[in-house]
Design a protein around this motif. Structure first.
Motif, mmCIF file in Angstrom:
data_model
loop_
_atom_site.group_PDB
_atom_site.id
_atom_site.type_symbol
_atom_site.label_atom_id
_atom_site.label_comp_id
_atom_site.label_asym_id
_atom_site.label_seq_id
_atom_site.Cartn_x
_atom_site.Cartn_y
_atom_site.Cartn_z
ATOM 1 N N LEU A 44 0.848 -1.186 0.000
ATOM 2 C CA LEU A 44 0.000 0.000 0.000
ATOM 3 C C LEU A 44 0.883 1.235 0.000
ATOM 4 C CD1 LEU A 44 -2.632 -1.193 2.610
ATOM 5 C CD2 LEU A 44 -2.773 -1.269 0.120
ATOM 6 N N ALA A 45 0.412 2.295 -0.632
ATOM 7 C CA ALA A 45 1.238 3.499 -0.757
ATOM 8 C C ALA A 45 0.412 4.757 -0.551
ATOM 9 C CB ALA A 45 1.905 3.549 -2.122
ATOM 10 N N CYS A 46 1.025 5.718 0.121
ATOM 11 C CA CYS A 46 0.451 7.058 0.218
ATOM 12 C C CYS A 46 0.884 7.811 -1.054
ATOM 13 C CB CYS A 46 0.961 7.758 1.475
ATOM 14 S SG CYS A 46 2.736 8.120 1.480
ATOM 15 N N PRO A 47 0.289 8.971 -1.332
ATOM 16 C CA PRO A 47 0.695 9.716 -2.529
ATOM 17 C C PRO A 47 2.200 10.047 -2.561
ATOM 18 C CG PRO A 47 -1.378 10.572 -1.717
ATOM 19 C CD PRO A 47 -0.877 9.587 -0.678
ATOM 20 N N GLU A 48 2.784 10.298 -1.410
ATOM 21 C CA GLU A 48 4.202 10.657 -1.350
ATOM 22 C C GLU A 48 5.121 9.493 -1.735
ATOM 23 O OE1 GLU A 48 7.539 12.109 1.916
ATOM 24 O OE2 GLU A 48 5.418 12.347 2.384
ATOM 25 N N HIS A 49 4.754 8.269 -1.392
ATOM 26 C CA HIS A 49 5.626 7.114 -1.626
ATOM 27 C C HIS A 49 5.209 6.236 -2.804
ATOM 28 C CE1 HIS A 49 6.685 7.917 2.691
ATOM 29 N NE2 HIS A 49 7.869 7.862 2.089
ATOM 30 N N ARG A 50 4.118 6.531 -3.484
ATOM 31 C CA ARG A 50 3.630 5.705 -4.588
ATOM 32 C C ARG A 50 4.698 5.516 -5.664
ATOM 33 N NH1 ARG A 50 2.460 6.228 -9.532
ATOM 34 N NH2 ARG A 50 2.717 8.464 -9.447
ATOM 35 N N GLU A 51 5.257 6.601 -6.126
ATOM 36 C CA GLU A 51 6.246 6.526 -7.204
ATOM 37 C C GLU A 51 7.507 5.788 -6.759
ATOM 38 O OE1 GLU A 51 8.705 9.413 -10.269
ATOM 39 O OE2 GLU A 51 7.039 10.249 -9.145
ATOM 40 N N TRP A 52 7.979 6.057 -5.561
ATOM 41 C CA TRP A 52 9.200 5.415 -5.069
ATOM 42 C C TRP A 52 9.013 3.908 -4.968
ATOM 43 C CZ3 TRP A 52 11.059 2.221 -1.368
ATOM 44 C CH2 TRP A 52 12.438 2.175 -1.225
ATOM 45 N N LEU A 53 7.903 3.448 -4.372
ATOM 46 C CA LEU A 53 7.660 2.009 -4.236
ATOM 47 C C LEU A 53 7.517 1.344 -5.609
ATOM 48 C CD1 LEU A 53 5.208 2.042 -1.192
ATOM 49 C CD2 LEU A 53 7.545 1.153 -1.215
ATOM 50 N N ALA A 54 6.799 2.001 -6.525
ATOM 51 C CA ALA A 54 6.618 1.447 -7.871
ATOM 52 C C ALA A 54 7.963 1.345 -8.605
ATOM 53 C CB ALA A 54 5.628 2.285 -8.668
ATOM 54 N N LYS A 55 8.804 2.371 -8.516
ATOM 55 C CA LYS A 55 10.117 2.335 -9.170
ATOM 56 C C LYS A 55 11.011 1.253 -8.575
ATOM 57 C CE LYS A 55 10.612 7.012 -10.959
ATOM 58 N NZ LYS A 55 11.393 8.257 -10.882
ATOM 59 N N PHE A 56 10.969 1.106 -7.251
ATOM 60 C CA PHE A 56 11.755 0.082 -6.570
ATOM 61 C C PHE A 56 11.421 -1.298 -7.131
ATOM 62 C CE2 PHE A 56 12.172 -3.108 -3.222
ATOM 63 C CZ PHE A 56 13.449 -2.882 -2.748
ATOM 64 N N LEU A 57 10.140 -1.598 -7.265
ATOM 65 C CA LEU A 57 9.707 -2.889 -7.793
ATOM 66 C C LEU A 57 9.962 -3.009 -9.286
ATOM 67 C CD1 LEU A 57 6.406 -3.156 -5.762
ATOM 68 C CD2 LEU A 57 8.446 -4.586 -5.466
ATOM 69 N N ASP A 58 9.738 -1.934 -10.031
ATOM 70 C CA ASP A 58 9.924 -1.966 -11.480
ATOM 71 C C ASP A 58 11.382 -2.224 -11.852
ATOM 72 O OD1 ASP A 58 8.879 -1.810 -14.120
ATOM 73 O OD2 ASP A 58 9.571 0.266 -14.275
ATOM 74 N N MET A 59 12.312 -1.645 -11.111
ATOM 75 C CA MET A 59 13.738 -1.848 -11.379
ATOM 76 C C MET A 59 14.132 -3.318 -11.243
ATOM 77 S SD MET A 59 15.464 1.521 -9.570
ATOM 78 C CE MET A 59 16.965 0.637 -9.320
ATOM 79 N N ARG A 60 13.387 -4.066 -10.454
ATOM 80 C CA ARG A 60 13.667 -5.479 -10.238
ATOM 81 C C ARG A 60 12.822 -6.385 -11.132
ATOM 82 N NH1 ARG A 60 14.833 -2.240 -6.476
ATOM 83 N NH2 ARG A 60 16.455 -2.656 -4.955
ATOM 84 N N GLY A 61 11.946 -5.760 -11.933
ATOM 85 C CA GLY A 61 11.078 -6.529 -12.815
ATOM 86 C C GLY A 61 9.890 -7.159 -12.110
ATOM 87 N N PHE A 62 9.525 -6.633 -10.938
ATOM 88 C CA PHE A 62 8.454 -7.211 -10.132
ATOM 89 C C PHE A 62 7.119 -6.484 -10.282
ATOM 90 C CE2 PHE A 62 11.700 -8.575 -6.616
ATOM 91 C CZ PHE A 62 12.275 -9.468 -7.493
#
Length: 72
Positions: A44-62
């Protein structure tokens, strides 16, 4: 003396480390090395952390997708 306001246990909270903000987004992911293809995990993500969490997972292909949470 008033008591602090309690956080409702049913209110979704951001999954970012140390963040207690209300969640507005569901970040859906899957680690193909350890999860079956049909299994999805959710952060789950707040507006402030949505992009950071998505990028973290995307960089790993998840990363699968990010969805806005809706009130029931």
């Amino acid at each position: 003396m008033s008591e602090p306001t309690a956080v409702h246990e049913t209110e979704p909270r951001c999954s970012a480390k140390g963040c207690t903000a209300p969640a507005s987004y569901a970040v859906r992911w899957n680690n193909p090395k350890i999860h079956r293809p049909e299994r999805e995990k959710t952060w789950l993500a707040c507006p402030e952390h949505r992009e950071w969490l998505a990028k973290f997972l995307d960089m790993r292909g998840f990363l699968r997708r990010v969805e806005e949470l809706h009130e029931p």
